[in-house]
Write a protein that holds these residues in place. Structure first.
Motif, PDB file in Angstrom:
ATOM      1  N   LEU A 121      52.239  14.545 -27.260  1.00  0.00           N
ATOM      2  CA  LEU A 121      52.565  13.309 -27.947  1.00  0.00           C
ATOM      3  C   LEU A 121      51.499  12.857 -28.935  1.00  0.00           C
ATOM      4  O   LEU A 121      51.803  12.153 -29.906  1.00  0.00           O
ATOM      5  N   ASP A 122      50.242  13.193 -28.652  1.00  0.00           N
ATOM      6  CA  ASP A 122      49.154  12.640 -29.451  1.00  0.00           C
ATOM      7  C   ASP A 122      47.880  13.420 -29.146  1.00  0.00           C
ATOM      8  O   ASP A 122      47.868  14.283 -28.270  1.00  0.00           O
ATOM      9  N   TRP A 123      46.802  13.109 -29.827  1.00  0.00           N
ATOM     10  CA  TRP A 123      45.493  13.685 -29.571  1.00  0.00           C
ATOM     11  C   TRP A 123      44.450  12.625 -29.890  1.00  0.00           C
ATOM     12  O   TRP A 123      44.705  11.694 -30.637  1.00  0.00           O
ATOM     13  N   ARG A 124      43.279  12.797 -29.312  1.00  0.00           N
ATOM     14  CA  ARG A 124      42.149  11.936 -29.651  1.00  0.00           C
ATOM     15  C   ARG A 124      40.873  12.489 -29.029  1.00  0.00           C
ATOM     16  O   ARG A 124      40.919  13.325 -28.131  1.00  0.00           O
ATOM     17  N   TRP A 125      39.748  12.012 -29.525  1.00  0.00           N
ATOM     18  CA  TRP A 125      38.442  12.343 -28.963  1.00  0.00           C
ATOM     19  C   TRP A 125      38.084  11.257 -27.957  1.00  0.00           C
ATOM     20  O   TRP A 125      38.176  10.068 -28.255  1.00  0.00           O
ATOM     21  N   TRP A 126      37.672  11.676 -26.767  1.00  0.00           N
ATOM     22  CA  TRP A 126      37.281  10.772 -25.690  1.00  0.00           C
ATOM     23  C   TRP A 126      35.763  10.795 -25.540  1.00  0.00           C
ATOM     24  O   TRP A 126      35.173  11.862 -25.384  1.00  0.00           O
ATOM     25  N   THR A 127      35.144   9.635 -25.549  1.00  0.00           N
ATOM     26  CA  THR A 127      33.709   9.539 -25.306  1.00  0.00           C
ATOM     27  C   THR A 127      33.475   9.631 -23.799  1.00  0.00           C
ATOM     28  O   THR A 127      34.409   9.460 -23.004  1.00  0.00           O
ATOM     29  N   PRO A 128      32.223   9.856 -23.373  1.00  0.00           N
ATOM     30  CA  PRO A 128      31.943   9.822 -21.936  1.00  0.00           C
ATOM     31  C   PRO A 128      32.366   8.494 -21.292  1.00  0.00           C
ATOM     32  O   PRO A 128      32.888   8.496 -20.173  1.00  0.00           O
ATOM     33  N   ALA A 129      32.189   7.390 -22.001  1.00  0.00           N
ATOM     34  CA  ALA A 129      32.606   6.085 -21.465  1.00  0.00           C
ATOM     35  C   ALA A 129      34.124   6.011 -21.307  1.00  0.00           C
ATOM     36  O   ALA A 129      34.626   5.467 -20.320  1.00  0.00           O
ATOM     37  N   ASP A 130      34.858   6.560 -22.276  1.00  0.00           N
ATOM     38  CA  ASP A 130      36.327   6.587 -22.172  1.00  0.00           C
ATOM     39  C   ASP A 130      36.756   7.359 -20.921  1.00  0.00           C
ATOM     40  O   ASP A 130      37.640   6.932 -20.181  1.00  0.00           O
ATOM     41  N   LEU A 131      36.135   8.520 -20.706  1.00  0.00           N
ATOM     42  CA  LEU A 131      36.489   9.355 -19.551  1.00  0.00           C
ATOM     43  C   LEU A 131      36.165   8.671 -18.228  1.00  0.00           C
ATOM     44  O   LEU A 131      36.857   8.872 -17.230  1.00  0.00           O
ATOM     45  N   ALA A 132      35.100   7.868 -18.209  1.00  0.00           N
ATOM     46  CA  ALA A 132      34.665   7.206 -16.976  1.00  0.00           C
ATOM     47  C   ALA A 132      35.447   5.927 -16.684  1.00  0.00           C
ATOM     48  O   ALA A 132      35.330   5.373 -15.585  1.00  0.00           O
ATOM     49  N   ASP A 133      36.251   5.448 -17.621  1.00  0.00           N
ATOM     50  CA  ASP A 133      37.005   4.201 -17.447  1.00  0.00           C
ATOM     51  C   ASP A 133      38.031   4.359 -16.320  1.00  0.00           C
ATOM     52  O   ASP A 133      38.938   5.192 -16.420  1.00  0.00           O
ATOM     53  N   PRO A 134      37.914   3.565 -15.248  1.00  0.00           N
ATOM     54  CA  PRO A 134      38.862   3.706 -14.130  1.00  0.00           C
ATOM     55  C   PRO A 134      40.300   3.333 -14.511  1.00  0.00           C
ATOM     56  O   PRO A 134      41.239   3.687 -13.803  1.00  0.00           O
ATOM     57  N   ASN A 135      40.487   2.638 -15.622  1.00  0.00           N
ATOM     58  CA  ASN A 135      41.828   2.249 -16.064  1.00  0.00           C
ATOM     59  C   ASN A 135      42.409   3.202 -17.101  1.00  0.00           C
ATOM     60  O   ASN A 135      43.475   2.939 -17.652  1.00  0.00           O
ATOM     61  N   ALA A 136      41.717   4.298 -17.362  1.00  0.00           N
ATOM     62  CA  ALA A 136      42.199   5.265 -18.351  1.00  0.00           C
ATOM     63  C   ALA A 136      43.448   5.975 -17.831  1.00  0.00           C
ATOM     64  O   ALA A 136      43.688   6.041 -16.626  1.00  0.00           O
ATOM     65  N   ASP A 137      44.217   6.529 -18.755  1.00  0.00           N
ATOM     66  CA  ASP A 137      45.383   7.324 -18.388  1.00  0.00           C
ATOM     67  C   ASP A 137      44.942   8.524 -17.541  1.00  0.00           C
ATOM     68  O   ASP A 137      43.777   8.912 -17.547  1.00  0.00           O
ATOM     69  N   ALA A 138      45.908   9.132 -16.869  1.00  0.00           N
ATOM     70  CA  ALA A 138      45.637  10.288 -16.011  1.00  0.00           C
ATOM     71  C   ALA A 138      45.060  11.445 -16.823  1.00  0.00           C
ATOM     72  O   ALA A 138      45.470  11.695 -17.950  1.00  0.00           O
ATOM     73  N   LEU A 139      44.111  12.155 -16.202  1.00  0.00           N
ATOM     74  CA  LEU A 139      43.487  13.331 -16.800  1.00  0.00           C
ATOM     75  C   LEU A 139      43.836  14.561 -15.978  1.00  0.00           C
ATOM     76  O   LEU A 139      43.931  14.483 -14.754  1.00  0.00           O
TER      77      LEU A 139
END
Length: 177
Positions: A121-139
């Motif tokens: 559906l989409d793409w983006r660059w994730w920072t370390p902070a984005d990856l660590a966000d507990p409310n982020a979408d599933a990885l």
């Protein structure tokens, strides 16, 4: 006579992916939708073709899904297994995930047909902070932030290859609905 419905057996599937890390430590991920597990973010990759090794499959998939033919997979980061439905077939997928360094950029060329076929559906660059966000979408895999933390202070900085980790089988977390 009454017939009981039994769950369909999962078909084994081999796959490979590439984690592309930029110099600033951010990671390129694709947002995908799957009928069984819902929307999630994962790195470029997919199923192996007949006779293909995990490394060559990771390279082919990286090139197909991003157009970045100047990049190749590097060291193996991890392996893991998980379940999902691939084009109507329930599969248990065993993945090899490799590392690569790459510049901060978007896909090159027209990758829209590949993205449409794979429900990207989409793409983006994730920072370390984005990856660590507990409310982020599933990885996929869910432990991706933990796996990348030592890579950012080792392999990215001085080329020390990480010891590959076998995550084993990770069951899906039910999608809230």
């Amino acid at each position: 006579m009454r017939r009981l419905l039994r769950p369909r057996k999962r078909v084994p599937r081999q796959a490979a992916r590439t984690v592309v890390l930029a110099e600033d430590g951010s990671v390129f991920l694709l947002r995908s939708d799957n009928s069984e597990v819902g929307v999630h973010w994962t790195m470029p990759g997919g199923g192996l073709e007949a006779g293909e090794t995990p490394w060559t499959g990771a390279r082919r998939e990286l090139w197909e899904e991003t157009g970045w033919t100047d990049l190749e997979p590097g060291p193996l980061l991890c392996t893991w297994e998980h379940d999902f439905t691939w084009h109507g077939t329930p599969v248990r997928q065993h993945e090899h995930i490799y590392l690569a360094r790459g510049p901060h950029r978007g896909p090159v060329g027209d990758v829209s047909a590949v993205h449409a076929a794979d429900r990207i559906l989409d793409w983006r660059w994730w920072t370390p902070a984005d990856l660590a966000d507990p409310n982020a979408d599933a990885l996929w895999p869910p432990r991706l932030p933990d796996l990348l933390a030592p890579v950012r202070t080792g392999w990215v900085v001085d080329g020390r290859e990480p010891a590959p980790v076998d995550l084993g089988y990770i069951p899906n977390i039910p999608v809230a609905g």
